[in-house]
Design a protein around this motif. Sequence first.
Motif, PDB file in Angstrom:
ATOM      1  N   ILE A  93       0.837  -1.217   0.000  1.00 16.53           N
ATOM      2  CA  ILE A  93       0.000   0.000   0.000  1.00 16.53           C
ATOM      3  C   ILE A  93       0.865   1.258   0.000  1.00 16.53           C
ATOM      4  CG2 ILE A  93      -1.813   1.237   1.346  1.00 16.53           C
ATOM      5  CD1 ILE A  93      -2.825  -1.450   0.281  1.00 16.53           C
ATOM      6  N   TYR A 131      -9.656   1.582   7.183  1.00 17.76           N
ATOM      7  CA  TYR A 131      -8.501   1.456   6.294  1.00 17.76           C
ATOM      8  C   TYR A 131      -7.933   0.037   6.355  1.00 17.76           C
ATOM      9  CZ  TYR A 131      -8.194   6.523   5.886  1.00 17.76           C
ATOM     10  OH  TYR A 131      -8.451   7.830   5.613  1.00 17.76           O
ATOM     11  N   VAL A 134     -10.080  -2.692   4.643  1.00 21.92           N
ATOM     12  CA  VAL A 134     -10.101  -2.567   3.169  1.00 21.92           C
ATOM     13  C   VAL A 134      -8.739  -2.950   2.584  1.00 21.92           C
ATOM     14  CG1 VAL A 134     -10.258  -0.897   1.267  1.00 21.92           C
ATOM     15  CG2 VAL A 134     -11.954  -0.853   3.103  1.00 21.92           C
ATOM     16  N   PHE A 135      -7.667  -2.409   3.172  1.00 22.67           N
ATOM     17  CA  PHE A 135      -6.322  -2.708   2.652  1.00 22.67           C
ATOM     18  C   PHE A 135      -6.013  -4.203   2.792  1.00 22.67           C
ATOM     19  CE2 PHE A 135      -4.784   1.878   3.716  1.00 22.67           C
ATOM     20  CZ  PHE A 135      -5.467   2.342   2.607  1.00 22.67           C
ATOM     21  N   TRP A 138      -7.902  -6.258   0.227  1.00 21.03           N
ATOM     22  CA  TRP A 138      -7.323  -6.020  -1.092  1.00 21.03           C
ATOM     23  C   TRP A 138      -6.064  -6.870  -1.268  1.00 21.03           C
ATOM     24  CZ3 TRP A 138      -2.751  -4.062  -3.149  1.00 21.03           C
ATOM     25  CH2 TRP A 138      -2.801  -3.568  -4.448  1.00 21.03           C
ATOM     26  N   SER A 285     -13.807  -4.206  -8.978  1.00 26.73           N
ATOM     27  CA  SER A 285     -14.453  -3.106  -8.269  1.00 26.73           C
ATOM     28  C   SER A 285     -15.848  -2.877  -8.859  1.00 26.73           C
ATOM     29  CB  SER A 285     -13.602  -1.838  -8.440  1.00 26.73           C
ATOM     30  OG  SER A 285     -14.298  -0.720  -7.974  1.00 26.73           O
ATOM     31  N   CYS A 290     -11.612   1.339  -6.924  1.00 27.90           N
ATOM     32  CA  CYS A 290     -11.973   0.383  -5.868  1.00 27.90           C
ATOM     33  C   CYS A 290     -11.842   1.095  -4.515  1.00 27.90           C
ATOM     34  CB  CYS A 290     -11.070  -0.848  -5.929  1.00 27.90           C
ATOM     35  SG  CYS A 290      -9.369  -0.512  -5.459  1.00 27.90           S
ATOM     36  N   LYS A 291     -12.375   0.484  -3.476  1.00 29.35           N
ATOM     37  CA  LYS A 291     -12.379   1.108  -2.151  1.00 29.35           C
ATOM     38  C   LYS A 291     -10.946   1.381  -1.669  1.00 29.35           C
ATOM     39  CE  LYS A 291     -14.779   2.502   1.335  1.00 29.35           C
ATOM     40  NZ  LYS A 291     -15.430   3.772   1.196  1.00 29.35           N
ATOM     41  N   CYS A 292     -10.026   0.471  -2.006  1.00 30.13           N
ATOM     42  CA  CYS A 292      -8.630   0.627  -1.575  1.00 30.13           C
ATOM     43  C   CYS A 292      -8.030   1.898  -2.198  1.00 30.13           C
ATOM     44  CB  CYS A 292      -7.845  -0.624  -1.977  1.00 30.13           C
ATOM     45  SG  CYS A 292      -6.094  -0.549  -1.616  1.00 30.13           S
ATOM     46  N   CYS A 293      -8.196   2.070  -3.511  1.00 24.89           N
ATOM     47  CA  CYS A 293      -7.644   3.252  -4.183  1.00 24.89           C
ATOM     48  C   CYS A 293      -8.373   4.522  -3.746  1.00 24.89           C
ATOM     49  CB  CYS A 293      -7.705   3.075  -5.700  1.00 24.89           C
ATOM     50  SG  CYS A 293      -6.545   1.824  -6.282  1.00 24.89           S
ATOM     51  N   LYS A 296      -6.865   5.497  -0.477  1.00 26.72           N
ATOM     52  CA  LYS A 296      -5.510   6.014  -0.681  1.00 26.72           C
ATOM     53  C   LYS A 296      -5.574   7.453  -1.203  1.00 26.72           C
ATOM     54  CE  LYS A 296      -2.494   3.012  -2.667  1.00 26.72           C
ATOM     55  NZ  LYS A 296      -2.165   1.844  -3.533  1.00 26.72           N
TER      56      LYS A 296
END
Length: 303
Positions: A93, A131, A134-135, A138, A285, A290-293, A296
């Motif tokens: 990440i 966070y 989700v991370f 992913w 996604s 996506c939720k991760c991006c 970020k």
Amino acid sequence: FVFYFEKRVKRTIREYEMVKKGERIGVALSGGKDSLATLYLMNEVCKSMRAKLIAISVDEGIAGYRGALLKNARALCRKLKVKHEVFSFKKEIGKSMDEVAKIERRGGIGRSLKLRGAEPPAVRREAACTYCGVFRRWILNKAARELKLDKLATGHNLDDVAQTTLMNVMRNEPFRLARFGASGGIIESKEFVPRVKPLFRIPEKEVAQYAILTGLPVKFSECPYASEAFRGRVRKFVNEIEEEYPGTKFKIMRSFLVLKKGLASIYKKGELGELKKCERCFEPSSAKLCKCCELKEGMKKKN
Ligand code: SF4
């Protein structure tokens, strides 16, 4: 106790066909009691089914917490001779969880301001667990796909199922409830490695007893960010109700299984929209990012 515990878990594994002959099975191994017990039992089942077992750990980078648990995870993998892959937030990440939490709290406002009745900050603060969850998901999905796993087992127990059910109801997120479950999700795609939860009928207390009785290298500690989580409040509430009305956790789980059947048919009809690829990381996604991006991106603005 150990005999009946194992019998119940193995019955769940059989009932939901969590392991099939010759498959490649992963276990998400945090190093906590639930994941250690899951690895220990899945190792027995995989051996008898001639399935390949691989443990995957994610090091979030939480000082004074994850390191000791990962040491136990490594020790058990060595003892069972299970291949162990470790991925870190820092490498995947770009930031450790401690760094993420620091960015999130920058400005020294947030919770304390809210408590004093002042206006909340303009940028919505996310609890560290948002966070982290989700991370981690992913990383786990990407790693499981790259390792060509057929399924990924997680250590979710009955308490987790009861808490997740209530949390999703309270947040009005029925689609999350629909994709949660003992085995697989609602979207079948080769981009998603199906999750299985062998302990989903076992109360947390029993998992802890089993881990101690079988001599698993357990360490009972709490993540320093756990108090921020909505889950912590729900856990306390469910435990209090269970104390007064024993059997409540089982009843919530049974209600969830009934609800899930109905929800799965609704969302299968396309209510979730089409599954796309995130335009930044190319992971699956339902939106452009996506939720991760998305998280970020939000972090960059707060930094
Ligand atoms: Fe991550 Fe929250 Fe769990 Fe800590 S309690 S490991 S921050 S999800």
